[in-house]
Design a protein around this motif. Sequence first.
Motif, mmCIF file in Angstrom:
data_model
loop_
_atom_site.group_PDB
_atom_site.id
_atom_site.type_symbol
_atom_site.label_atom_id
_atom_site.label_comp_id
_atom_site.label_asym_id
_atom_site.label_seq_id
_atom_site.Cartn_x
_atom_site.Cartn_y
_atom_site.Cartn_z
ATOM 1 N N UNK A 121 0.828 -1.201 0.000
ATOM 2 C CA UNK A 121 0.000 0.000 0.000
ATOM 3 C C UNK A 121 0.859 1.247 0.000
ATOM 4 N N UNK A 122 0.451 2.217 -0.803
ATOM 5 C CA UNK A 122 1.058 3.531 -0.706
ATOM 6 C C UNK A 122 0.474 4.150 0.554
ATOM 7 N N UNK A 123 1.253 4.059 1.594
ATOM 8 C CA UNK A 123 0.691 4.289 2.915
ATOM 9 C C UNK A 123 1.561 5.298 3.644
ATOM 10 N N UNK A 124 0.930 6.315 4.168
ATOM 11 C CA UNK A 124 1.663 7.282 4.986
ATOM 12 C C UNK A 124 1.917 6.650 6.340
ATOM 13 N N UNK A 125 3.000 5.901 6.417
ATOM 14 C CA UNK A 125 3.314 5.211 7.657
ATOM 15 C C UNK A 125 3.617 6.258 8.725
ATOM 16 N N UNK A 126 2.849 6.256 9.796
ATOM 17 C CA UNK A 126 3.081 7.292 10.810
ATOM 18 C C UNK A 126 4.477 7.162 11.402
ATOM 19 N N UNK A 127 5.116 8.298 11.543
ATOM 20 C CA UNK A 127 6.403 8.335 12.229
ATOM 21 C C UNK A 127 6.169 9.103 13.516
ATOM 22 N N UNK A 128 7.021 8.894 14.497
ATOM 23 C CA UNK A 128 6.930 9.766 15.663
ATOM 24 C C UNK A 128 7.104 11.203 15.179
ATOM 25 N N UNK A 129 6.166 12.089 15.499
ATOM 26 C CA UNK A 129 6.302 13.448 14.982
ATOM 27 C C UNK A 129 7.496 14.139 15.621
ATOM 28 N N UNK A 130 8.041 13.544 16.673
ATOM 29 C CA UNK A 130 9.257 14.080 17.262
ATOM 30 C C UNK A 130 10.412 14.055 16.279
ATOM 31 N N UNK A 131 10.335 13.194 15.264
ATOM 32 C CA UNK A 131 11.389 13.165 14.262
ATOM 33 C C UNK A 131 11.289 14.381 13.349
ATOM 34 N N UNK A 132 10.219 15.139 13.479
ATOM 35 C CA UNK A 132 10.014 16.294 12.612
ATOM 36 C C UNK A 132 9.108 15.990 11.448
ATOM 37 N N UNK B 53 17.817 8.202 14.336
ATOM 38 C CA UNK B 53 16.702 7.302 14.045
ATOM 39 C C UNK B 53 15.377 7.987 14.393
ATOM 40 N N UNK B 54 14.426 7.995 13.463
ATOM 41 C CA UNK B 54 13.146 8.663 13.772
ATOM 42 C C UNK B 54 12.452 8.062 15.002
ATOM 43 N N UNK B 55 12.677 6.806 15.246
ATOM 44 C CA UNK B 55 12.013 6.172 16.395
ATOM 45 C C UNK B 55 12.992 6.169 17.571
ATOM 46 N N UNK B 56 12.717 7.004 18.543
ATOM 47 C CA UNK B 56 13.611 7.187 19.685
ATOM 48 C C UNK B 56 12.848 6.947 20.973
ATOM 49 N N UNK B 57 13.591 6.379 21.943
ATOM 50 C CA UNK B 57 12.996 6.250 23.275
ATOM 51 C C UNK B 57 13.118 7.590 24.000
ATOM 52 N N UNK B 58 12.413 7.682 25.098
ATOM 53 C CA UNK B 58 12.454 8.865 25.945
ATOM 54 C C UNK B 58 13.845 8.977 26.589
ATOM 55 N N UNK B 59 14.401 10.179 26.636
ATOM 56 C CA UNK B 59 15.660 10.382 27.361
ATOM 57 C C UNK B 59 15.339 10.434 28.857
ATOM 58 N N UNK B 60 16.367 10.270 29.660
ATOM 59 C CA UNK B 60 16.124 10.386 31.108
ATOM 60 C C UNK B 60 15.850 11.848 31.449
ATOM 61 N N UNK B 61 15.335 12.066 32.654
ATOM 62 C CA UNK B 61 15.057 13.430 33.095
ATOM 63 C C UNK B 61 16.361 14.230 33.148
ATOM 64 N N UNK B 62 17.410 13.606 33.694
ATOM 65 C CA UNK B 62 18.695 14.301 33.786
ATOM 66 C C UNK B 62 19.223 14.688 32.411
ATOM 67 N N UNK B 63 19.114 13.734 31.497
ATOM 68 C CA UNK B 63 19.623 13.981 30.138
ATOM 69 C C UNK B 63 18.845 15.130 29.494
ATOM 70 N N UNK B 64 17.521 15.110 29.676
ATOM 71 C CA UNK B 64 16.697 16.165 29.091
ATOM 72 C C UNK B 64 17.098 17.522 29.656
ATOM 73 N N UNK B 65 17.209 17.565 30.975
ATOM 74 C CA UNK B 65 17.541 18.826 31.636
ATOM 75 C C UNK B 65 18.912 19.324 31.175
ATOM 76 N N UNK B 66 19.869 18.405 31.087
ATOM 77 C CA UNK B 66 21.215 18.862 30.743
ATOM 78 C C UNK B 66 21.321 19.231 29.259
ATOM 79 N N UNK B 67 20.517 18.590 28.405
ATOM 80 C CA UNK B 67 20.510 18.969 26.984
ATOM 81 C C UNK B 67 20.054 20.413 26.812
ATOM 82 N N UNK B 68 19.019 20.754 27.547
ATOM 83 C CA UNK B 68 18.495 22.127 27.471
ATOM 84 C C UNK B 68 19.574 23.098 27.949
#
Lengths: 1129, 476
Positions: A835-846, B168-183
Motif C-alpha cells: 500500500x502507498x501508505x503514509x506510515x506514521x512516524x513519531x512526529x518528534x522526528x520532525x 533514528x526517527x524512532x527514539x525512546x524517551x531520554x532520562x530526566x537528567x539527560x533532558x535537563x542537561x541537553x536544554x
Amino acid sequence: MKIKLINVRFLFEKRLAKTIMKTFIFLMCTMAFCFTPNNSFSQEKVIIEKNQLLTIDKVFKIIKKQTNFDFIYPRRLFKNSPKIALKKGEIIVSKLLEQCFSTNDFSFEFAEDNTILIVEKPAIKEVKEVQQIEISGIVTDNSGIPLPGANILEKGTTNGTQTDFDGNFSLMVSDENAILVVSFIGFTSKEITVGEETNFNIAISEDASQLDEVVVIGYGTVRKSDLTGSVSSLKADEINVGSNVSVDQMMQGRAAGVQISQSSSEPGGGMSVRIRGASSINASNEPLYVIDGLPIDNSSGISASGLGVSGFESSAKTAINLVPKNPLNSLNPNDIESIEILKDASATAIYGSRGANGVVLITTKKGDKDKITLNYSGYTGIQNISNKIDVLSTDEYINFINAISDELGETAPFDPAAIASIGKGTNWQNEIYRSAKITEQNISVSGGLGGSNIYASLNYFDQEGIVKNTGIKKYIGRINFNSQLSDKTALGFNINTSFIDDSNTFDGLSVNLEAGAIYGSLLMDPTEQIYNADGSFSVSPNLNINNPLGIIEGITTKSEANRTLANFFITHDILEGLQAKLNFGSDRQNQRRDVYNSTLTQRGAPAGGIADVTQFERSSYLGEFTLDYSKELNENHRINLLGGITYQKFNSKLLSANISGFPTDNVLTNALALGDTNNDNLFSLKEENTLLSYLARVNYTLLDKFLITGSIRADGSSRFGLNNKYGYFPSFAFGYKLTEEAFVPEVFSELKLRASWGQTGNQEIGNYASQLTFGSGGLVVFGNTVYGSTEPKRIPNSDLKWETTTQINLGLDFGLLNNRITGTIDYFKKNTTDLLFNLPLPSASGYSSILSNIGEVENSGIEFMVNSVNVSTPDFSWNTSLNLSSTRNNVLDLGSVDQIETGNVEFVGETSIVKVGSPIASYYGYEVDGIQQSGDVNPGFPNFVDQNGDGVINSDDRTIIGNPSPDFIYGINNSFQYKNFGLNFFIQGTEGGDLLNINLIESLYPANLRRNRLSDMALDRWTPSNTDAKWPSQSDSSSYPGGKVNTMVLQDASFLRLKNVTINYQVPVENSSIFSALSVYVTGQNLLTFTNYIGFDPEANSFGRSNIKIDYSSYPLASTILLGLTAKF
Amino acid sequence: MKIFKYIAFSTITLLGIVSCENPLEEIVYSQLTPDTLLNSEKGITTVINSAYSYAHRSETSACWSAFFLGDFPSGAHWAKGGGIESQLTQLSNFTFDATHPRVKVLWPLYYKSIRDANIVLDNLNNKNFSSEFISSMTAEAKFIRGWSYSELFSLYGPIPIYTSIEDDPVQARATEDKTISQIESDLFEAISSLPDSAPLGKATKGAAMGILTKHYLNTKQWKKAADMANNVINSGNYVLQTKFTDVFAFDNEGNNEMVWALPKLAVSGNKVSWGMQALIFPKNYPLPYSNNAVFAARTYLFDEFIDSFEDGDGRLDAIITDWKDANGTSQAAYGSDLSLPNKFPFDPNSVGWEGGNDVPIVRFADILLSRAEALNELSGPTQESIDLINQVRARANANDFSLGGYNQESLRLAILEERKREFFYEGKLREDLLRHNMFISDAVARGKNAKSHHRIFPIPQTEIDANELLDQNPGY
C-alpha cells in the motif's frame, strides 16, 4: 437509462429495421426522380488478384478502385450479408454485382454519373403467373415478438411480400410444393415448404453473429461472447440519457459492483466512484477514465474554496469544502455511445499502474448513417429541495431555550414582552432555498458520405441550484470524424471542448463565521430578523454565525473552466488481419476561480473585503502506437494479438493571489491592486509527471468454446523512486462456453464460465513523493518584518513504488429461455499489497509520516445482475433489470502500526480509524447504551459504556462503532411499453452503511446555548417527565463524559430511492414529412427516498471522494420534474 | 519487409515525442532540492527561519494552546461559549486525555523547530560558509533547540532527544537528567556566541540567559537560577517599563522589558498573527476598531482574583470590571466572576480577529522575581529579594514589601501571589504552582479531580501509536 437488455434490443432493432427501411425507401424515391437508369449493362471488367473471401463492402471497394463506378448505399447495409467468394481472374462488373446480391434482399441499377444504386429487390413483383393457393401467417422472432417488414419470398421466383406492422402477411403461391423463404435483417433466413398448410406461424432466430454485440475493452474491442473479463457494458442508446447531468450519474446504480455516490448535490457537484470497494488508504480510489482511447487525469480541479493541489489552500475566509467539482462535467452525456466498466484484473491489467481501481471506458458516438440526420433533444424542469432538516420553529425554540435556561439555573432569555416583539421570527431554511430551473438543449448532426463520416454536437446546460446564488452553466461542443482514406488506411479525430461557468456555496467542514449558508440556516436563532431597520443584514449578538442570507449575498464565488479533449488516430492495415494504429491525444484544462468575501459578512467586514483569485492549468498529452493482429487459423482456432507502446505526460501549473482591505466591494476580484498590499498572499506551482508503458495481449479462441486471454503491461512512472521506476502487471483469464456442451440443458441459451487472475497498480500519490525537497515553510516575524522560510517536505523514500492489487474473479454469464432472461454472477477477491501508505512516524522526528509501501487491504464480494423480459406482446411489454452487489473491505496489515485515527473535524476531533481487522475508515468513538435516569449519578446524561471496565470514561473506551460502506448496494429498473407509451422507473439503494452527521453533533453539543437545534433531538429529550426519551436532556452537554463521536449521533445510512421515473410518448410520425422520430417525456427524479437517516441525504460526503465519510451541512438533494422532447429529422 | 518499415516509422515518431534522455526523470520545478538549497548561506538562513517560525508558535492555535495549558488547569480563569468551551472545560476539570486537541498541538510544533535547527547544524560544515556565519548559525540553532526542548520538557516531562537529522526517527524517551542537561548545554553554548541585541524574535544572549533562568528555576536549580538571572540583570540591556500597560502597548512593542517574546503581526492568513481578544470579549462588546472581530467564546477572571489587588494597583488597568455594550447598556462584570482580562489591547491593524500582539515569554519583571524567588529558596528572605520584588511592585504603584514581615515560607507565598498579579493571562501560572507543589493541591481544593500524574500532560496519543519505544506518561 438501463443496463443493456438483450430483449429490449429486439424491440429496438425492430424499430431500427423499420427506420432503415423507411430511410431506404425515402432514398429510393428521391433517387428515382434524380436519375434515369442506365439500362445498357456495363461490360467493364475488374481484376481479382487472388482467390479470396471478401465482404460486399470490400468488393465494392475493388470495383470503385478499378472502375469509375461509385456506390450509394447505407454503410452498414451489408453488414450481415455473407462474404463473397472471388476467384482469381477477370470478371464483368455486373456479374460480380449479381454475385454480391444473390444472397440478400438487394439489387442494383446503374445510374448516370457512373453511380451504382443499391436498391431493395422489389417486394411485390408483378404477378406473372396465375396463383393457385392463398396462404397467410405471422412472422415472429423466437420470443414471439412479431416482425414487421420481414420478407416472404417464394423460392426461385420474384413472387413475395412483406409482413405488415403486426407481422402478418398473405401471399398467393403457385402450388403446394412452393418453398417460402422468410428473411429479415439481422435474422437467419428460414425456408418452409407450403404443403397443405395455409396459415403459418413462422418464428425466425436472430443471426448468431448479431448476438455478438461488441464490447469495448482496453486498446480494442471484443465480441461479448468472447469476453473473459468482468465488464459492465452500458449502451447509451438504450438508456434514458436525456435527464442525466453527468456521465458518472448515467452509471449510478446501473452496474453491479460499482458504487457511485453523489458527494454533493450541488449543481456540478462531484461524485465518488468505487469499483469493487476501496483498496487504497492514502492514494486515490477513483477509477481511471479513458475517453475514446485517451486516459484522462480525473483528479479534481479547484474546489469551491481551495484546490485539489497539495500545499495550497485558498484563504478568502470561506469554508473548507473538500467536495470537488465533477471533472467529467466537460463531457456531454448525449454524446455517449457506450460506457464500459472494467472490473476484474483480466480487463484492467492492460492499464497497469492505473488499473487497480477499475477502468471506465467512455466511447462517444460516430456518424454512421448514410445521410445527414439532425437530432434535437431538450428538456426543461424545476427542482425543489427534497427534504429540509427539521429544526425548531420560532415558538418551539423560545420554549426550548427558556426551559434549558431554567434547568441551568440561568434567567430565561425570553420573557413575554420579548416574545411579543419577536413575532413569527425567521425560518432560515425557507430563506436560503428556492425552486430552481434546469434546462438542457442538445443538437447533433450525424452523417457520412463516401468513406467519411462525422458526428457533431452542441450542448447547452443551465442548472440553478436550490440554494440561492448557486448554479452551473455548461457549453459543450464535439466533433468526431472518421475517414477511410484508402482500403488500408483510415484516420479520424475526436474533439470535445467545453466551457463551464459555476457559482458555489461554501458549506463544508468549517465552522462558525467561516461556514456557509446551509450551516447557518440550521443553527441560526429563529427569533432573529433577516434585516435591520436600515435594511442591512442583521448580526446576532449571541451567535458567532453569519446571517445565512448575508453569506449568500455577501460572498461571490465563480469559476470558469475550459477543457478540451482531443485525439487523432491513423490506422493502417499492413497485412490481412494486421493493423497498426497511431493515436495522439491531448487534454487541456484551464480553470479560474474568483472568490470575493464582501463586507456584508462578519469575516469580510473587518478585513475590508477579501479577494482570492486562482488560476489553474492542467494538461496531458498522449502518444501511442499499437499493432493488432487477428487471424482465424481455421474454424477451430481464432487468435488476436495486441502489442503497443504508450507515453503520457501530465503537467499542472497554478497561480493564486489573495488580498484584503478594499476601499469598496464593487470591484470584486477584478482589481486586486486596490487591496491593502500589507495583506496579500501569492502562491504558484508547477509539476509534471510521466508514464511510459509497453503492453501486450493475446486472445485465443479454441473450438469456439474455450477462450484464453493473457495480457501484460510494463509501466514506468516518474512518480516512483529511483530504484523502482518500472512495474509489471500481468493477467490471465479463461472462459468456457458451456452452451457448446451437450450436458447443458436446452433451457440455457447461453452459459459461460469465466475465471481470471491478474495484477494491477495504483500510482495516484501526487508528484515528488519519493524525493527530499524543500518547499515554502511558515512565515516568521523579526522585529516588524515578515520573512519567508523553507522546510523539508518529506522524508524521502527512493524505494517507493506502486501499490499492487492482485485480483481473482470467477464469473458466470447465463441466458435462459432464448435469452429472455440473461444475467451475470461474479465473485471477486482483491488483495492490495505494498500500500502507498503514509506510515506514521513519531512526529518528534520532525515528520508525521513517511510514504511507504506497507500493508495490505482486502476487498471481496459478489455481484449479481439479471435482465428479464417479463411480458412481451405486440402491444405491451415489461422488462426488468436488477443488479445487486456486496463488497467486504478489510484492512489486513499496516506494517509497524495497528491503527491510525483519521477524519478530523474541527471541535469534534478524529471521527474514523484505519485499523487492522476492520474496514477502512470505520467510525471510531464511544458507545452509548442509554440515558441515565433519576437516581443515577447524572440524570439526563447519556450513559457511556466503559469498554475497558476501568471505571473511567476516557479515550481508551472508544471502539469501532460503525462502517461507512454498505453491506450491499442495488439498482432496479423497470420499463413498460404500451403501444406508443413508455414508462420507466429506476430504484436505487444501499443497505447497511453508517454515516456520521456532524449536524447532529452540532445540535447535541451546541457551541452556544442560543444555537438552534434539530427538532427531533430537542423535542424528544430526557426530562424527569419524559424518561423514555430518545435523546439526553442536553441541558449541560459540554459536561458529558466521553466524546462527541458516539453511537447517539452515528446513523444508519441505508436508503431506497426512487431515482428516476419517466413517462414517454412516441409521437407517430409515419405521415410526417419533417420528423423521422419524435418523442416527448416527463421525468421525475429523486421523488421518494425511504430512509431513517436524519439529514439532507444519506449519500452525501463532506470529505468528497475520501474513504472517510461524514455529512456536515451537505448541499441538499433536489427533487426534479423535467419535461423533455427528442426529435430526429 | 514492409511491416518493419511501418513499425520503425511509428516507433521513431513516438520516440520523437519521448525525446528527453530519461523520460521518467522527475524534474522538480516549484520546490527546492537539498543540493540547491543547503549549499548557500542564504539557503541555510531560510531553513533557520522555518525553525524560528515554529519556535514562535507559528499557528494561532499553538499560541492559544500554550496559554490554555498554562492557565486553565491552574484555575486562573474560566471560559464559556464557542466550540472551544468543552475543550477548556476539560482542561479546567482535569478530564483531558492524550487525544485533547490542545495537548496535541504543541508537541509536533516544537519538534519541527528542532528538526529544522538540526538540519542547519548538520549542514554547516561547508567551505562556502564564512566562519562568522557558521558561528552565528550554530548559536541560533542551539538557542532554538534549547528553547523548544525546555518548552516540551515543561509540558510533557522527559522526552526523546534528537540532535541530528540523521538520528533514528524512532527514539525512546531520554532520562530526566539527560533532558535537563541537553536544554542547559544548548542554551549555554548559544549564550557564548549570540549577540547582545537583534531584531525582536531573533536569538540574543539575553534571551538565551532569560530562558535558561526559567529553566533553572523550574527545575529548582536555585543557585544557577539566581546567578543566571543576575547575568541578565547585569547585562544592563533590560529595564522595567514605567507603566504596566506600556509593557503590552502596540506603540511600545519590542520594548526593553521583553527579554524573550514571540513577535506577531496582523497579517491575514493565520500564520504570524493570533487573536486572544477574540476569545475574551463578548459579541456585544464595543470593539474599538471597525476591523476588529471576536468569536463566541469568552474568557473571564474570578472576582477573588480582582480582590487580591491593592486599590490603585496599576495592573488593574489591564482588567475590565465593568463596561457598556454597543447599545450603551451597562454590563456588570465584577461581582459575577465576569471581569475581562485586557492585557493585550485590540490591534488597530487587525485583520478581523487576527491581531499582532507580541507574545511575552520572559519579561524583565520575571527575571527580577525569579532571582528573588531563587535567593529566598537558597537562604530565606534577604533585602536583595525584597528590593527585587519591590521594583516590580513599585512600577505597579503597589506598596513596598519590607524584609521584616517575612520568613522563607511566607515570602515564597508572597512571591507566588505577586507573580499571579503580575503575569496573569500570560500562561505562567501552571509552572509557578508546580514549583510550589501547589498545582494539584490547589485544583483538588477547587473541587477538581486532579491527580499527581496531571503535573505533566499526556504525550499525544498519535505519538504513542507511532513510536513503539515511547511509553505514555504514567497515569494517562
